[in-house]
Design a protein around this motif. Structure first.
Motif, PDB file in Angstrom:
ATOM      1  N   ARG A   7      -8.836  -5.242  -4.068  1.00 38.72           N
ATOM      2  CA  ARG A   7      -7.925  -5.919  -3.153  1.00 38.72           C
ATOM      3  C   ARG A   7      -6.524  -5.350  -3.301  1.00 38.72           C
ATOM      4  O   ARG A   7      -5.994  -5.268  -4.412  1.00 38.72           O
ATOM      5  CB  ARG A   7      -7.924  -7.424  -3.431  1.00 38.72           C
ATOM      6  N   ILE A   8      -5.911  -5.011  -2.180  1.00 43.46           N
ATOM      7  CA  ILE A   8      -4.604  -4.347  -2.196  1.00 43.46           C
ATOM      8  C   ILE A   8      -3.698  -4.996  -1.170  1.00 43.46           C
ATOM      9  O   ILE A   8      -4.093  -5.185  -0.010  1.00 43.46           O
ATOM     10  CB  ILE A   8      -4.764  -2.840  -1.864  1.00 43.46           C
ATOM     11  N   PHE A  53     -10.185  -3.764   0.255  1.00 39.89           N
ATOM     12  CA  PHE A  53      -9.713  -4.794   1.172  1.00 39.89           C
ATOM     13  C   PHE A  53      -8.189  -4.721   1.160  1.00 39.89           C
ATOM     14  O   PHE A  53      -7.540  -5.141   0.205  1.00 39.89           O
ATOM     15  CB  PHE A  53     -10.214  -6.168   0.731  1.00 39.89           C
ATOM     16  N   VAL A  54      -7.616  -4.168   2.235  1.00 38.54           N
ATOM     17  CA  VAL A  54      -6.176  -3.884   2.303  1.00 38.54           C
ATOM     18  C   VAL A  54      -5.535  -4.930   3.212  1.00 38.54           C
ATOM     19  O   VAL A  54      -5.823  -4.997   4.409  1.00 38.54           O
ATOM     20  CB  VAL A  54      -5.916  -2.466   2.846  1.00 38.54           C
ATOM     21  N   ARG A  55      -4.642  -5.720   2.637  1.00 37.28           N
ATOM     22  CA  ARG A  55      -4.055  -6.851   3.352  1.00 37.28           C
ATOM     23  C   ARG A  55      -2.716  -6.488   3.991  1.00 37.28           C
ATOM     24  O   ARG A  55      -1.923  -5.734   3.441  1.00 37.28           O
ATOM     25  CB  ARG A  55      -3.820  -8.029   2.400  1.00 37.28           C
ATOM     26  N   ASP A  56      -2.495  -7.050   5.168  1.00 38.87           N
ATOM     27  CA  ASP A  56      -1.172  -7.076   5.810  1.00 38.87           C
ATOM     28  C   ASP A  56      -0.587  -5.682   6.045  1.00 38.87           C
ATOM     29  O   ASP A  56       0.515  -5.355   5.580  1.00 38.87           O
ATOM     30  CB  ASP A  56      -0.202  -7.919   4.979  1.00 38.87           C
ATOM     31  N   ARG A 261      -2.532  -6.445  10.384  1.00 43.13           N
ATOM     32  CA  ARG A 261      -3.993  -6.350  10.353  1.00 43.13           C
ATOM     33  C   ARG A 261      -4.455  -6.187   8.913  1.00 43.13           C
ATOM     34  O   ARG A 261      -3.744  -5.612   8.082  1.00 43.13           O
ATOM     35  CB  ARG A 261      -4.488  -5.196  11.221  1.00 43.13           C
ATOM     36  N   HIS A 262      -5.626  -6.724   8.638  1.00 45.23           N
ATOM     37  CA  HIS A 262      -6.321  -6.458   7.385  1.00 45.23           C
ATOM     38  C   HIS A 262      -7.299  -5.313   7.638  1.00 45.23           C
ATOM     39  O   HIS A 262      -7.924  -5.239   8.715  1.00 45.23           O
ATOM     40  CB  HIS A 262      -7.110  -7.676   6.906  1.00 45.23           C
ATOM     41  N   LEU A 263      -7.441  -4.439   6.654  1.00 43.72           N
ATOM     42  CA  LEU A 263      -8.386  -3.330   6.753  1.00 43.72           C
ATOM     43  C   LEU A 263      -9.456  -3.467   5.676  1.00 43.72           C
ATOM     44  O   LEU A 263      -9.145  -3.786   4.524  1.00 43.72           O
ATOM     45  CB  LEU A 263      -7.671  -1.981   6.586  1.00 43.72           C
TER      46      LEU A 263
END
Length: 387
Positions: A7-8, A53-56, A261-263
């Motif tokens: 998670r990033i 899981f790349v947030r924001d 967006r989340h990737l």
């Protein structure tokens, strides 16, 4: 979301660490067309069984993913709106304000600043490249106090407070490297407005800001914003990103909105990895569709009122002294009797300070030209004496 998933938080990885490997090779600012991040000669690869899981990720940043559609795959899920001020579209701060703020609004801003500087010994300081560690720590301690008081007033919990210790541990060397800044308004030596920015390739990311609510009459939040915009122009920045949330306070300043967006990025050659990524995608899509539906039927307002109620209940037992002045503040002659001089800058009478500062604003007089006394004959009344 399962084991083996990294998670990033995108902006933390970019701004604090400056490292997006191995999930990103290049980042392009689509507003200016400039490449703002590149791995150089290195050619990172997504491990076949890895999931990121790349947030924001801001919508105006385009990411180049290594071996996309060959050895790796990416799913993009839109989330919330973010907001920017496009400095590059204007010649200077005056041109920006003329475009975004009405003539009456600009007049009000000038009046706020003039009154603030008349009533108090105001100093504006931006720490960018140097700051003493003791002052740095003092500013973060004061920033916490300002946020807590401001959101106590709003009867809300603040999202940013949970990250404040992390920022304090992280940002000091970044200020010395000009990768971050603290924009401060001082009343003499007292910080009354503090804004924490981080910087990356001509973009200012406005992370946290708060001000002393005792100066609320003076439009301190607006003065802080204008000073930050002026500084951005002076330093040659092209964009101020105000990030997400609190749209009501940002709407008069923003020039463009974008979607976060989340990737979900994962290797293609592993069935368990694919199924895990697909599960994350479905879960996120369902959550944000429910959020959108809730806003459409005004459930977000109901939820906000519920949170305000819960917050009020949670703080009732903590109140052990007055926090809001509810008595009478009257102007008295200097010869008035049965009055004791009090100190409002700290201690048990600090709750009177906001009312006194409102008086200064309305009467356009300096703080040093008044003294405050407590009436002996009336328990809740205070007097202001002018020289």
């Amino acid at each position: 979301m399962g084991r083996g998933i990294r998670r990033i938080i995108f902006l933390d990885a970019l701004l604090s660490k400056g490292d997006l490997s191995p999930f990103c090779r290049k980042v392009t600012n689509t507003i200016t067309g400039k490449v703002i991040y590149c791995q150089g000669q290195e050619q990172p690869e997504i491990p076949s069984k890895a999931t990121f899981f790349v947030r924001d990720v801001p919508g105006y940043l385009d990411l180049e993913i290594p071996d996309l559609n060959n050895k790796s795959h990416m799913v993009s899920i839109p989330t919330y709106q973010g907001y920017t001020i496009q400095l590059h579209a204007y010649a200077d701060c005056d041109a920006y304000l003329n475009s975004r703020v009405s003539a009456s609004g600009r007049s009000k801003l000038r009046r706020y600043q003039r009154k603030l500087e008349t009533c108090f010994p105001i100093r504006y300081q931006t720490y960018y490249g140097s700051i003493q560690k003791t002052e740095y720590n003092r500013l973060f301690a004061q920033l916490r106090v300002l946020i807590e008081r401001r959101f106590f007033q709003k009867r809300e919990h603040n999202y940013d407070l949970q990250y404040l210790d992390y920022f304090q541990d992280t940002v000091y060397p970044l200020i010395l490297e000009k990768r971050a800044s603290l924009c401060v308004i001082y009343d003499d030596k007292k910080p009354i407005s503090i804004r924490l920015n981080m910087h990356y390739e001509k973009i200012i990311y406005s992370l946290i800001t708060s001000y002393d609510i005792d100066y609320g009459k003076f439009g301190l939040g607006s003065i802080d914003m204008v000073k930050n915009i002026e500084w951005g122009f002076d330093q040659g920045f092209e964009i101020i990103d105000l990030l997400k949330g609190y749209y009501y306070h940002k709407k008069k300043w923003i020039t463009e909105a974008y979607n976060y967006r989340h990737l979900v990025i994962y290797g293609r050659n592993s069935l368990p990895t694919y199924l895990g990524a697909y599960y994350i995608k479905l879960k996120l899509l369902l959550f944000y569709r429910l959020v959108k539906l809730g806003r459409r039927v005004k459930l977000d307002k109901v939820y906000k009122r519920y949170k305000t109620y819960r917050y009020g209940r949670s703080i009732q037992s903590k109140r052990n002294r007055p926090t809001k002045f509810v008595g009478a503040l009257v102007e008295c002659s200097n010869g008035a009797k049965n009055c004791d001089v009090i100190q409002i800058e700290a201690g048990e009478y600090a709750f009177v300070r906001e009312a006194v500062y409102d008086y200064l604003y309305c009467n356009n007089c300096r703080r040093e030209d008044v003294r405050v006394t407590k009436c002996k004959e009336s328990k809740g009344d205070f007097c202001v004496h002018r020289r």
